[in-house]
Design an enzyme around this catalytic site. Sequence first.
Site, short mmCIF file in Angstrom:
data_model
loop_
_atom_site.label_atom_id
_atom_site.label_comp_id
_atom_site.label_asym_id
_atom_site.label_seq_id
_atom_site.Cartn_x
_atom_site.Cartn_y
_atom_site.Cartn_z
N GLN A 1 39.20 -98.98 -88.96
CA GLN A 1 40.10 -98.17 -88.14
C GLN A 1 39.62 -98.13 -86.69
O GLN A 1 38.50 -97.69 -86.44
CB GLN A 1 40.17 -96.75 -88.71
N GLY A 2 40.44 -98.59 -85.78
CA GLY A 2 40.07 -98.53 -84.36
C GLY A 2 40.81 -97.42 -83.65
O GLY A 2 41.82 -97.67 -82.99
N TYR A 3 40.32 -96.21 -83.83
CA TYR A 3 40.96 -95.06 -83.18
C TYR A 3 40.07 -94.49 -82.07
O TYR A 3 40.37 -94.59 -80.89
CB TYR A 3 41.26 -93.95 -84.19
N SER A 4 38.95 -93.87 -82.50
CA SER A 4 38.11 -93.14 -81.54
C SER A 4 37.48 -94.08 -80.52
O SER A 4 37.24 -95.26 -80.81
CB SER A 4 36.98 -92.41 -82.27
N SER B 1 34.23 -97.51 -89.05
CA SER B 1 33.51 -97.65 -90.33
C SER B 1 33.80 -99.01 -90.92
O SER B 1 34.94 -99.44 -90.99
CB SER B 1 33.98 -96.60 -91.34
N GLU C 1 44.41 -88.35 -94.13
CA GLU C 1 42.95 -88.31 -94.20
C GLU C 1 42.45 -86.86 -94.25
O GLU C 1 41.57 -86.53 -95.00
CB GLU C 1 42.36 -89.03 -92.99
#
Lengths: 397, 361
Positions: free
Chosen positions: A125-128, A160, A243
């Site tokens: 996941q490329g969010y933060s 992660s 989530e």
Amino acid sequence: MDLAYSERHQVFRSELQQFLKEHKDSAPKGRASIGKASDEAKQWQQLLIKHGYAARNIPKKYGGYGAEFDILESHIIAEEFSKSNVRPGHSGDERVVPVLLELGTEKQREELIAPTISGEMIWCQGYSEPGSGSDLASLSTKAVLDGDEWVINGQKIWTSGAQHADMCFCLVRTEPDAPKHQGISYLIFTMDRPGIEVRPLVTMTGEAIFNETFFTDTRVPKDGIVGKRGEGWFVANATLKHERGSLGDPNQTESRFRSLVELMKNETIDGTPLIKIPAYRDRLMRLQARMLTMKYNGMRILTAYLKKEEPGLPRWIVKLQGCELNHQIAALAIDAMGELGVLYEDSPYIRDAGMWQKSYMLDLGLIIGGGTAQIQKNMIGERALGLPKEPKYKQGA
Amino acid sequence: MEFALSEEQVMLQDSVSGYLKGNCSLDVVRQGVAGGITKQADVWQGICDLGILGIIIPGELGGVELGFLDAALIAEALGRAIAPVPFIGSCIMAPVALLNGGSEQQKETWLPKIASGEVVFGVGVTEQIARRETDGIQCSGGKLSGKAMFVVDGVDADMLIIADDSGAMHIVDANASGVTRRALQTIDKTRAVAEVVFDSVEADLLPGSQNDKEPLLKTIDAGRIMIAADSLGAAQVMIEQAVAYAQERKQFDRVIGSFQAVKHMCAEMASDLEPCRSLVWYTAHTVNDMPEETRMLACHAKAHLSEVGRSIAKIATEVHGGMGFTDLLGLHYWFKRVGLNRQLLGSPELVREEAALAQGW
């Protein structure tokens, strides 16, 4: 108030119990690892899908079992796996699969869901970003359309499993002039392309669970967008919500509490079981009360969903309460073990394979991740109690 | 599977709360307690007219024969309103003692009178939990001697149910000769607990309680569940008042609820209390439907609501700043209600120990 299950659900439960009894030895032991699934794990997942205990509600054509969604069935599955301490299956990646099902194109669904469910395809996941944590919508990783490709530049953090991932779902700023929530797009792409650099980020547990992921002129296909340009924030919110619901799951808390009771019955000081020592015993009982409140709170939420109602406050508090409670259960295990409680890694005398210290640290990560405890309190205060937002900070004020 | 209140239960609670809102305001409570009244006649008559005094009493004995969950909803509403009425002792604990330990004749004599509000019972069982300041109650030749402390609803009682040292329970006329009663001043003026001294007083044994502690333990369980529900209601009001105050009070040109320090206090209170509601519902529900689970849960409900109640009472007062500390706002009435609840029928540490024992730990 009627806590009995229908005939159909009782049958469903007893069939599952029977299945678990027969097959639990072929289940992989311990927690699922973050990287690639082992062959054993993949086989277990296949067996579960075949019997309808994993990917139960994913349509058959995408590799799932294809049953209609029934919240009680899902609840029974979670409960029974937790009770028997058998590793549950999964519905692919809980963050991205629901998004693809709801908002993806048919082509995306056909290509991506089946391998994700089987455990062949791993996502990150490329969010933060370093500068966008709690205020995620301020993210600044850019994507610019160049012909048939997006060109991505920027940095993500807390990705992660990026070092093992085949795919990334990523939030990028594509409309720099739009207001911050309306300038974001949701892209999916393979991780094997030039211009992606993954640097492992070792956490306090000693493991590299997370990464920093750098994008330098990384070119990804134009049709990797989910939803429309500038709608990425709303696409992503469906998954964030998901989530947040699963962090603090009361089944997991109850299962951990049971392990703590076992530990306190088996470990002794001068021959006295820890559970008989008043100071530890009282802490155990306090935690049991809290564990039970969250269990029944979970039943209340479940009932609201069954009635197609919004559960409101009982749902808002789950992440905040559940993660903190898990943390305190691990803390008591450590405290009650005294010096033995600090043993780690491959030390002799270590108990439960060092699980308690590791949980204690990982839980802290979960208190912070997925919306920090403080952000949770803001949401509870503002959305559930109706308190006003903090006024915007004015430059020079 | 349905873990929720039924429509009837919501209506029941709304009707009790609605009545209390109109007739048992803080002003009414204040005036009453200023005169030392702990059984406010109008309010008592009002809830009597609602027909809820016999909430757990069988229909053929004049009650409405509903469940413990219904009773807990009433207790919660009374806690919300800090209502000065003898509900928990007289309407719950005494009927439980009679239903589980009483003879047919005792039940027929007393339960209809409790349901109609004609007779108020006080219940003295605290010596069976933790005896303090007394040598207990001895029974010899059908007569009681000794001292019972902290008798629930004992000040306004016409009749008493008293546990002796063996755990057997007895019905005693509260005005019989040889009975000396004294109200004990506590922090909570909305309810009265009594010290009752017996000097060879004629007592009517509940025969089922003679060689079996179960009736006594069920009486204590019932009291604990209702006290937990009372604290739930009282703590909920404190949160609502704190949130309302935080939305209205301004400092530094902002309402204080927009400061995260204050907002987080409110969020923590709400997030601690909301799951307690499910614990109280579930626990009360077990009394009728899964009684084998009740003992452990009644202990947990009592202890946990005591802990959360205390914490909320403190934080809600702090949210009000200096005003919270004054008599002017009256917030302290709820603070003290929760404070009394915490100590009655076993303080949290003792009750948690019982919860552990109930599981064979």
